[in-house]
Design a protein around this motif. Structure first.
Motif, mmCIF file in Angstrom:
data_model
loop_
_atom_site.group_PDB
_atom_site.id
_atom_site.type_symbol
_atom_site.label_atom_id
_atom_site.label_comp_id
_atom_site.label_asym_id
_atom_site.label_seq_id
_atom_site.Cartn_x
_atom_site.Cartn_y
_atom_site.Cartn_z
ATOM 1 N N LEU A 21 0.831 -1.205 0.000
ATOM 2 C CA LEU A 21 0.000 0.000 0.000
ATOM 3 C C LEU A 21 0.867 1.258 0.000
ATOM 4 O O LEU A 21 0.676 2.165 -0.814
ATOM 5 N N TYR A 22 1.827 1.313 0.920
ATOM 6 C CA TYR A 22 2.674 2.501 1.015
ATOM 7 C C TYR A 22 3.661 2.607 -0.143
ATOM 8 O O TYR A 22 4.008 3.722 -0.546
ATOM 9 N N ALA A 23 4.090 1.485 -0.692
ATOM 10 C CA ALA A 23 4.967 1.549 -1.876
ATOM 11 C C ALA A 23 4.213 2.191 -3.040
ATOM 12 O O ALA A 23 4.733 3.077 -3.727
ATOM 13 N N ARG A 24 2.980 1.769 -3.241
ATOM 14 C CA ARG A 24 2.167 2.359 -4.304
ATOM 15 C C ARG A 24 1.933 3.839 -4.054
ATOM 16 O O ARG A 24 2.058 4.675 -4.953
ATOM 17 N N ALA A 25 1.571 4.175 -2.827
ATOM 18 C CA ALA A 25 1.268 5.571 -2.492
ATOM 19 C C ALA A 25 2.493 6.458 -2.675
ATOM 20 O O ALA A 25 2.400 7.556 -3.243
ATOM 21 N N SER A 26 3.640 5.989 -2.204
ATOM 22 C CA SER A 26 4.844 6.831 -2.316
ATOM 23 C C SER A 26 5.279 6.980 -3.765
ATOM 24 O O SER A 26 5.671 8.078 -4.178
ATOM 25 N N LEU A 27 5.194 5.916 -4.547
ATOM 26 C CA LEU A 27 5.557 6.016 -5.966
ATOM 27 C C LEU A 27 4.623 6.975 -6.702
ATOM 28 O O LEU A 27 5.063 7.772 -7.530
ATOM 29 N N HIS A 28 3.342 6.901 -6.381
ATOM 30 C CA HIS A 28 2.356 7.803 -6.985
ATOM 31 C C HIS A 28 2.739 9.255 -6.709
ATOM 32 O O HIS A 28 2.715 10.101 -7.595
ATOM 33 N N LYS A 29 3.114 9.527 -5.485
ATOM 34 C CA LYS A 29 3.463 10.897 -5.104
ATOM 35 C C LYS A 29 4.799 11.326 -5.712
ATOM 36 O O LYS A 29 4.937 12.432 -6.231
ATOM 37 N N LEU A 30 5.799 10.448 -5.655
ATOM 38 C CA LEU A 30 7.126 10.793 -6.160
ATOM 39 C C LEU A 30 7.143 10.994 -7.671
ATOM 40 O O LEU A 30 7.885 11.842 -8.177
ATOM 41 N N PHE A 31 6.353 10.216 -8.395
ATOM 42 C CA PHE A 31 6.352 10.330 -9.850
ATOM 43 C C PHE A 31 5.558 11.520 -10.365
ATOM 44 O O PHE A 31 5.693 11.892 -11.523
ATOM 45 N N ASP A 32 4.716 12.102 -9.502
ATOM 46 C CA ASP A 32 3.982 13.300 -9.913
ATOM 47 C C ASP A 32 3.814 14.228 -8.718
ATOM 48 O O ASP A 32 2.706 14.447 -8.233
ATOM 49 N N LEU A 33 4.943 14.772 -8.270
ATOM 50 C CA LEU A 33 4.918 15.675 -7.113
ATOM 51 C C LEU A 33 4.108 16.936 -7.379
ATOM 52 O O LEU A 33 3.499 17.485 -6.461
ATOM 53 N N THR A 34 4.071 17.374 -8.633
ATOM 54 C CA THR A 34 3.296 18.574 -8.962
ATOM 55 C C THR A 34 1.817 18.343 -8.690
ATOM 56 O O THR A 34 1.161 19.163 -8.041
ATOM 57 N N ALA A 35 1.296 17.214 -9.175
ATOM 58 C CA ALA A 35 -0.120 16.908 -8.932
ATOM 59 C C ALA A 35 -0.376 16.706 -7.438
ATOM 60 O O ALA A 35 -1.366 17.225 -6.896
ATOM 61 N N PHE A 36 0.513 15.972 -6.770
ATOM 62 C CA PHE A 36 0.300 15.740 -5.345
ATOM 63 C C PHE A 36 0.383 17.038 -4.558
ATOM 64 O O PHE A 36 -0.380 17.238 -3.617
ATOM 65 N N SER A 37 1.267 17.937 -4.940
ATOM 66 C CA SER A 37 1.338 19.253 -4.285
ATOM 67 C C SER A 37 0.004 19.980 -4.418
ATOM 68 O O SER A 37 -0.442 20.661 -3.488
ATOM 69 N N GLY A 38 -0.632 19.828 -5.588
ATOM 70 C CA GLY A 38 -1.954 20.424 -5.798
ATOM 71 C C GLY A 38 -2.999 19.828 -4.877
ATOM 72 O O GLY A 38 -3.850 20.545 -4.342
ATOM 73 N N PHE A 39 -2.924 18.491 -4.666
ATOM 74 C CA PHE A 39 -3.869 17.854 -3.746
ATOM 75 C C PHE A 39 -3.655 18.374 -2.326
ATOM 76 O O PHE A 39 -4.613 18.663 -1.608
ATOM 77 N N VAL A 40 -2.402 18.492 -1.921
ATOM 78 C CA VAL A 40 -2.080 19.022 -0.589
ATOM 79 C C VAL A 40 -2.644 20.434 -0.455
ATOM 80 O O VAL A 40 -3.268 20.779 0.556
ATOM 81 N N GLU A 41 -2.449 21.234 -1.460
ATOM 82 C CA GLU A 41 -2.946 22.611 -1.451
ATOM 83 C C GLU A 41 -4.472 22.649 -1.365
ATOM 84 O O GLU A 41 -5.037 23.474 -0.643
ATOM 85 N N ASP A 42 -5.139 21.739 -2.091
ATOM 86 C CA ASP A 42 -6.608 21.705 -2.092
ATOM 87 C C ASP A 42 -7.200 21.471 -0.705
ATOM 88 O O ASP A 42 -8.313 21.905 -0.422
ATOM 89 N N TYR A 43 -6.474 20.781 0.153
ATOM 90 C CA TYR A 43 -6.984 20.526 1.507
ATOM 91 C C TYR A 43 -7.045 21.802 2.351
ATOM 92 O O TYR A 43 -7.753 21.853 3.356
ATOM 93 N N GLN A 44 -6.302 22.819 1.987
ATOM 94 C CA GLN A 44 -6.297 24.114 2.666
ATOM 95 C C GLN A 44 -6.074 23.995 4.182
ATOM 96 O O GLN A 44 -6.758 24.618 4.984
ATOM 97 N N LEU A 45 -5.072 23.189 4.538
ATOM 98 C CA LEU A 45 -4.740 23.016 5.953
ATOM 99 C C LEU A 45 -3.413 23.657 6.324
ATOM 100 O O LEU A 45 -3.043 23.671 7.501
ATOM 101 N N ALA A 46 -2.708 24.164 5.336
ATOM 102 C CA ALA A 46 -1.414 24.827 5.565
ATOM 103 C C ALA A 46 -1.296 25.948 4.535
ATOM 104 O O ALA A 46 -2.005 25.947 3.528
ATOM 105 N N PRO A 47 -0.406 26.882 4.777
ATOM 106 C CA PRO A 47 -0.219 27.950 3.791
ATOM 107 C C PRO A 47 0.149 27.368 2.414
ATOM 108 O O PRO A 47 0.874 26.374 2.322
ATOM 109 N N ARG A 48 -0.352 27.987 1.391
ATOM 110 C CA ARG A 48 -0.147 27.520 0.017
ATOM 111 C C ARG A 48 1.336 27.345 -0.315
ATOM 112 O O ARG A 48 1.722 26.391 -0.978
ATOM 113 N N ALA A 49 2.166 28.238 0.177
ATOM 114 C CA ALA A 49 3.604 28.186 -0.105
ATOM 115 C C ALA A 49 4.258 26.919 0.462
ATOM 116 O O ALA A 49 5.337 26.537 0.013
#
Length: 177
Positions: A21-49
């Motif tokens: 499970l975590y191998a899949r999740a980490s590979l998903h994030k590492l191979f597309d950090l730009t998209a994952f950064s967008g998901f993190v931003e969408d949660y609006q739990l930390a400053p956008r920067a």
């Protein structure tokens, strides 16, 4: 062939599943950090920067969890941190659902899934699975037992993928009606 107890086999299967499970999740994030950064931003739990830094930190933490699950001495640590991270993810989802922001993409990898009660229950089940890996040591398995543990973890993961797709399909059907 070594004699293994059922608890050791169950713990081993739970650990193998959690590692996959975590191998899949980490590979998903590492191979597309730009998209994952967008998901993190969408949660609006930390400053956008901070979104990119948080995304990198989460991907590296997930990779560290996988590495910890492979080594017998660090396996309990990996299982506990893995369960705790799933709780953090569930908390982030719950906060956004409570805010009425259920259109936010989970960001877990796999099919697109807006967060909802099903994704919260899924994370609860995944936390329980990680903690199940702690019921017995998985050390000293013979070849047959190790094969059984790996095959069991992989089989559970395939079942997880099917459930995950059903959750995603249900979300899409709900938005169409």
């Amino acid at each position: 062939m070594m004699e293994s107890s059922w608890p050791s086999l169950v713990a081993g299967v739970a650990t193998a599943f959690t590692a996959i499970l975590y191998a899949r999740a980490s590979l998903h994030k590492l191979f597309d950090l730009t998209a994952f950064s967008g998901f993190v931003e969408d949660y609006q739990l930390a400053p956008r920067a901070w979104s990119k830094s948080i995304a990198v930190a989460l991907a590296l933490l997930e990779t560290t969890i996988v590495a910890a699950l492979v080594a017998p001495m660090t396996r309990p640590f990996g299982l506990l941190i893995g369960a705790a991270l799933l709780a953090v993810y569930a908390g982030a989802m719950a906060i956004n659902i409570r805010r009425g922001r259920s259109y936010v993409e989970c960001g877990c990898g796999g099919p697109v899934q807006p967060i909802n009660g099903a994704t919260l229950m899924r994370n609860g089940a995944l936390m329980a699975m990680a903690l199940l890996g702690l019921v017995a040591p998985g050390n000293g398995l013979g070849a047959a037992e190790a094969f059984t543990v790996i095959a069991g973890g992989a089989t559970l993961f395939i079942g997880f993928l099917l459930v995950e797709q059903m959750i995603a399909n249900a979300s899409h059907l709900k938005t169409r009606h």
